[in-house]
Each structure stands twice: as structure tokens, then as C-alpha cells.
Design a protein around this motif. Structure first.
Motif, PDB file in Angstrom:
ATOM      1  N   THR A  58       0.241  -2.392  40.775  1.00  0.00           N
ATOM      2  CA  THR A  58       0.811  -3.220  39.787  1.00  0.00           C
ATOM      3  C   THR A  58       1.012  -4.599  40.715  1.00  0.00           C
ATOM      4  O   THR A  58       1.063  -4.575  41.790  1.00  0.00           O
ATOM      5  CB  THR A  58       2.115  -2.842  39.537  1.00  0.00           C
ATOM      6  N   GLY A  59       1.142  -5.757  40.102  1.00  0.00           N
ATOM      7  CA  GLY A  59       1.460  -7.055  40.658  1.00  0.00           C
ATOM      8  C   GLY A  59       2.733  -7.305  41.075  1.00  0.00           C
ATOM      9  O   GLY A  59       3.699  -6.729  41.118  1.00  0.00           O
ATOM     10  N   SER A  60       3.105  -8.685  41.131  1.00  0.00           N
ATOM     11  CA  SER A  60       4.281  -9.182  41.264  1.00  0.00           C
ATOM     12  C   SER A  60       5.245  -9.372  40.040  1.00  0.00           C
ATOM     13  O   SER A  60       4.682  -9.295  39.073  1.00  0.00           O
ATOM     14  CB  SER A  60       4.301 -10.663  41.958  1.00  0.00           C
ATOM     15  N   LEU A  61       6.455  -9.489  40.263  1.00  0.00           N
ATOM     16  CA  LEU A  61       7.371  -9.608  39.118  1.00  0.00           C
ATOM     17  C   LEU A  61       7.848 -11.228  38.678  1.00  0.00           C
ATOM     18  O   LEU A  61       8.687 -11.356  38.121  1.00  0.00           O
ATOM     19  CB  LEU A  61       8.474  -8.735  39.442  1.00  0.00           C
ATOM     20  N   SER A  62       6.942 -11.911  39.445  1.00  0.00           N
ATOM     21  CA  SER A  62       7.010 -13.447  39.229  1.00  0.00           C
ATOM     22  C   SER A  62       8.559 -13.702  39.564  1.00  0.00           C
ATOM     23  O   SER A  62       8.857 -13.468  40.719  1.00  0.00           O
ATOM     24  CB  SER A  62       6.831 -13.528  37.854  1.00  0.00           C
ATOM     25  N   ASP A  63       9.246 -14.488  38.565  1.00  0.00           N
ATOM     26  CA  ASP A  63      10.585 -15.098  39.221  1.00  0.00           C
ATOM     27  C   ASP A  63      11.428 -14.496  38.206  1.00  0.00           C
ATOM     28  O   ASP A  63      12.643 -14.824  38.028  1.00  0.00           O
ATOM     29  CB  ASP A  63      10.581 -16.458  38.817  1.00  0.00           C
ATOM     30  N   ARG A  64      11.242 -13.191  37.799  1.00  0.00           N
ATOM     31  CA  ARG A  64      12.150 -12.515  36.926  1.00  0.00           C
ATOM     32  C   ARG A  64      13.415 -12.025  37.684  1.00  0.00           C
ATOM     33  O   ARG A  64      13.269 -11.664  39.052  1.00  0.00           O
ATOM     34  CB  ARG A  64      11.644 -11.137  36.135  1.00  0.00           C
TER      35      ARG A  64
ATOM     36  N   LEU B 148      10.402  -4.700  48.165  1.00  0.00           N
ATOM     37  CA  LEU B 148      10.615  -4.643  46.531  1.00  0.00           C
ATOM     38  C   LEU B 148      11.258  -5.907  46.205  1.00  0.00           C
ATOM     39  O   LEU B 148      10.904  -6.483  45.089  1.00  0.00           O
ATOM     40  CB  LEU B 148      11.377  -3.281  46.266  1.00  0.00           C
ATOM     41  N   ALA B 149      12.293  -6.369  46.914  1.00  0.00           N
ATOM     42  CA  ALA B 149      12.885  -7.507  46.608  1.00  0.00           C
ATOM     43  C   ALA B 149      11.791  -8.736  46.527  1.00  0.00           C
ATOM     44  O   ALA B 149      11.869  -9.789  45.787  1.00  0.00           O
ATOM     45  CB  ALA B 149      14.155  -7.869  47.523  1.00  0.00           C
TER      46      ALA B 149
ATOM     47  N   HIS C   5      18.759  -8.435  47.692  1.00  0.00           N
ATOM     48  CA  HIS C   5      18.648  -7.242  48.120  1.00  0.00           C
ATOM     49  C   HIS C   5      20.021  -7.048  48.881  1.00  0.00           C
ATOM     50  O   HIS C   5      20.441  -7.647  49.965  1.00  0.00           O
ATOM     51  CB  HIS C   5      17.289  -7.212  49.483  1.00  0.00           C
ATOM     52  N   ARG C   6      20.904  -5.960  48.441  1.00  0.00           N
ATOM     53  CA  ARG C   6      21.919  -5.481  48.867  1.00  0.00           C
ATOM     54  C   ARG C   6      22.019  -4.413  49.460  1.00  0.00           C
ATOM     55  O   ARG C   6      21.511  -3.475  48.896  1.00  0.00           O
ATOM     56  CB  ARG C   6      22.817  -5.849  47.457  1.00  0.00           C
TER      57      ARG C   6
END
Length: 340
Positions: free
Chosen positions: A246-252, A287-288, A296-297
Motif C-alpha cells: 500500500t502507498g502513503s496516506l497523503s495528508d489525511r 507509520l506516522a 506519534h504519541r
């Protein structure tokens, strides 16, 4: 005399064999009876809290509460808790927006379905379940543990439906190759262990006599553990490969939550556990990094089940992502966050 002794020995061996076969037969009969008792008690004591939806020749359970958009979809990890694992936080989320927890095939109130139980099959089944239940997108997907792989594949299969993500101590598709050598060895050892599903099927019903049988998780153990967990466990490598494509999550909007309390692992040293924690944080940083709009927390005092140890941290993360989706803006950053 030797001939007489041989005759007695043969008779004893035959008698012992007959006794053993009889005992096995009685055990099998007893297991069938106990299973029927377990089924009746489970349905009586713990009826499904949501709806049982029939689609594609089977029945699946989905529990939706609250109102508003986007709809929060809670995806459980690879354990036998299923939708019940979110029971403590779902009422709080229902005050924020529409929220749905559900059981994948073979977990709790959902019937088993065709194998292999890889991420693409699970994603398509979730899509069909949401459609059959009239729970329309947009969605914010909340993924615990192994579900981190599943929601990424769902997003790739159905682009445009998922507007935000919360990863709760979630899996990374490359983790098996990048964790310390001790952990990798333990993972490979577990993969090579024989499938004991037949054994669990025989013993599972007897959990109805356990003194701690006070939750759906223990009441339905006779069904959910053998089918759901083991079937998905056999497909874990395929799931990782599918998520890795799978690719990036863009700016979501994305929030990644990392646990700080490591569980002991048999056969792994304290140094190996510490190295695993460092690698785990690095994987979560990646992931972040899938989104340019992420946080990322680190959740102090929480083990792998962050939503049970620190439910307020998970609720806050979901609220932040839902708010960012509604406002089409940036996700809130906490002060105690990991710098990438």
C-alpha cells in the motif's frame, strides 16, 4: 508357563487398548454435550449487543451507536476479544460521532467464513458488512495491533472512504524482518509449531466451567479462538505483504499510539525486549510518516492493549482525528510526542 504369560500379556494389551479407545470415545461424546451446553449458555448470558447481518452466505455481527459523521470503525487485533475489546470506550465515542465495532469471521458473534483469512478478503468482507448494515462512509478507522495491516489494505481497496486513522500500538508490515534477532527467532519458532486447532476444539467448551467466565470473551471461547485467531494467524505473512504494497496516506489525519510497558516473552532476554521496544518505536515513527498530517504519541503506563490500560488516551486520539477530518485541518499535536 511362558506360553500362559504370553496369553495374559496379549489379553492385557487388548484390554488396555479397548479401555483407551472407550475413554477417548467417551471424552468425544462428553465434549459434544458440553459444547451444546456452552452454546446455550453463551447465547443466554451474552446475546449479541448489535445486529447480526447476513451477507455472502454467512452472518456477521456489527454494533453501531451514536450519531454524526465521520463514522468511527473499530478494528480489533488478532485475539479472541473481538468487538468486546472496545466495550469500555465505545460509549464515550458515541458521544462524539457514529461508531461501529464488529467481529471478523470466526470471532465472538460472527460465523466463520472461507479461508485464507488474508487482509484483502477481510477488507472486502468489512466493506460488504458496512454496506449491508447501511453504515456509509466517510470513515475514521481505529486499528489495534495486527489490524494496522488490515485498515491499510482496506484503504487501498476502497479509496476515498477512509478520511483518517488511529493506529493503537499497531503492526508494521516489515516488523518480522526488522525486530531484533531474538524476537525474529521466536516468531519463526511459533510459525513452525503444529496447528493444534483440533485440540482447542475439544477443550474449548470446558471453559464454561471456569470461575472467571463473566465476559463474552470467556463465554464464546469455544468458537472464537479456534476459528478466528488461528485462521488469521496462518495468513499473517500474506497480510504483511499486502499491507506492504500500500502507498502513503497523503495528508489525511493520523495519530499513532505506542505502548511503553513491554510484556515478557518466554525465551527472550531483557536486553532483547528492550531492543524490541526501540525497534517498535522506530516502526511506529514510520507509520506516522505515512501522512504529512500526523502525530506519534507515547502512552506512558500502557501495555499493548492501550485502549484498555489508558482508554482516555485512545479516546483523545480518536477525537483529535475526527475533529481534523470535520475541519479539514491539522491533527492536534500533544506535547509528549515522538520527534521524527
Amino acid at each position: 508357563m511362558p506360553g500362559i504369560s504370553l496369553v495374559y500379556a496379549r489379553r492385557f494389551a487388548i484390554g488396555t487398548g479397548i479401555t483407551a479407545v472407550s475413554l477417548v470415545f467417551l471424552f468425544l461424546i462428553a465434549s459434544l454435550v458440553v459444547r451444546q451446553i456452552a452454546v446455550r449458555r453463551a447465547y443466554r448470558d451474552f446475546p449479541a449487543p448489535g445486529r447480526l447481518i447476513e451477507f455472502d452466505g454467512g452472518t456477521s455481527h456489527i454494533h453501531c451507536t451514536g450519531t454524526g459523521s465521520p463514522t468511527i470503525v473499530l478494528e480489533s487485533g488478532l485475539d479472541d476479544a473481538g468487538s468486546w475489546g472496545w466495550a469500555a470506550i465505545q460509549p464515550h465515542l458515541a458521544q462524539l460521532s457514529r461508531v461501529c465495532s464488529y467481529d471478523r469471521a470466526g470471532f465472538l458473534w460472527s460465523e466463520s467464513r472461507e479461508e485464507p483469512r488474508d487482509a484483502e478478503r477481510i477488507g472486502r468482507e468489512l466493506h460488504a458488512l458496512l454496506a449491508a448494515a447501511s453504515e456509509a462512509p466517510p470513515y475514521v478507522m481505529v486499528a489495534h495491533s495486527n489490524a494496522g495491516l488490515l485498515v491499510r489494505v482496506y484503504d487501498a481497496l476502497f479509496p476515498g472512504e477512509v478520511r483518517g486513522f488511529v493506529f493503537v500500538d499497531a503492526s508494521h508490515p516489515g516488523q518480522d524482518r526488522r525486530l531484533p534477532a531474538e524476537i525474529q527467532a521466536r516468531i519463526e519458532q511459533r510459525k513452525s509449531e503444529p496447528d493444534r486447532r483440533w485440540f482447542f476444539r475439544l477443550l474449548a467448551p470446558y471453559r464454561i466451567f471456569a470461575p472467571e467466565r463473566t465476559t463474552p470473551r470467556t463465554a464464546y471461547w469455544w468458537r472464537s479462538f479456534p476459528d478466528g485467531v488461528l485462521a488469521e494467524g496462518r495468513a499473517i505473512d500474506t497480510m504483511s505483504a499486502q499491507a506492504g504494497r500500500t502507498g502513503s496516506l497523503s495528508d489525511r489525519p493520523v495519530v499513532v499510539l505506542s505502548a511503553t510497558v513491554a510484556r515478557p516473552i518466554p525465551g527472550v532476554s531483557d536486553a532483547g525486549i528492550a531492543a524490541m521496544q526501540r525497534a517498535w518505536l522506530g516502526l511506529h515513527g514510520e507509520l506516522a510518516g505515512l501522512s504529512t498530517n500526523s502525530d506519534h504519541r507515547i502512552v506512558e503506563g500502557a501495555g499493548h492493549y492501550v485502549h484498555q490500560d489508558r482508554p482516555e488516551a485512545v479516546v483523545a486520539a480518536i477525537r483529535d482525528v475526527v475533529t481534523a477530518v470535520r475541519e479539514n485541518g491539522a491533527v492536534r499535536h500533544e506535547t509528549a510526542t515522538v520527534k521524527r
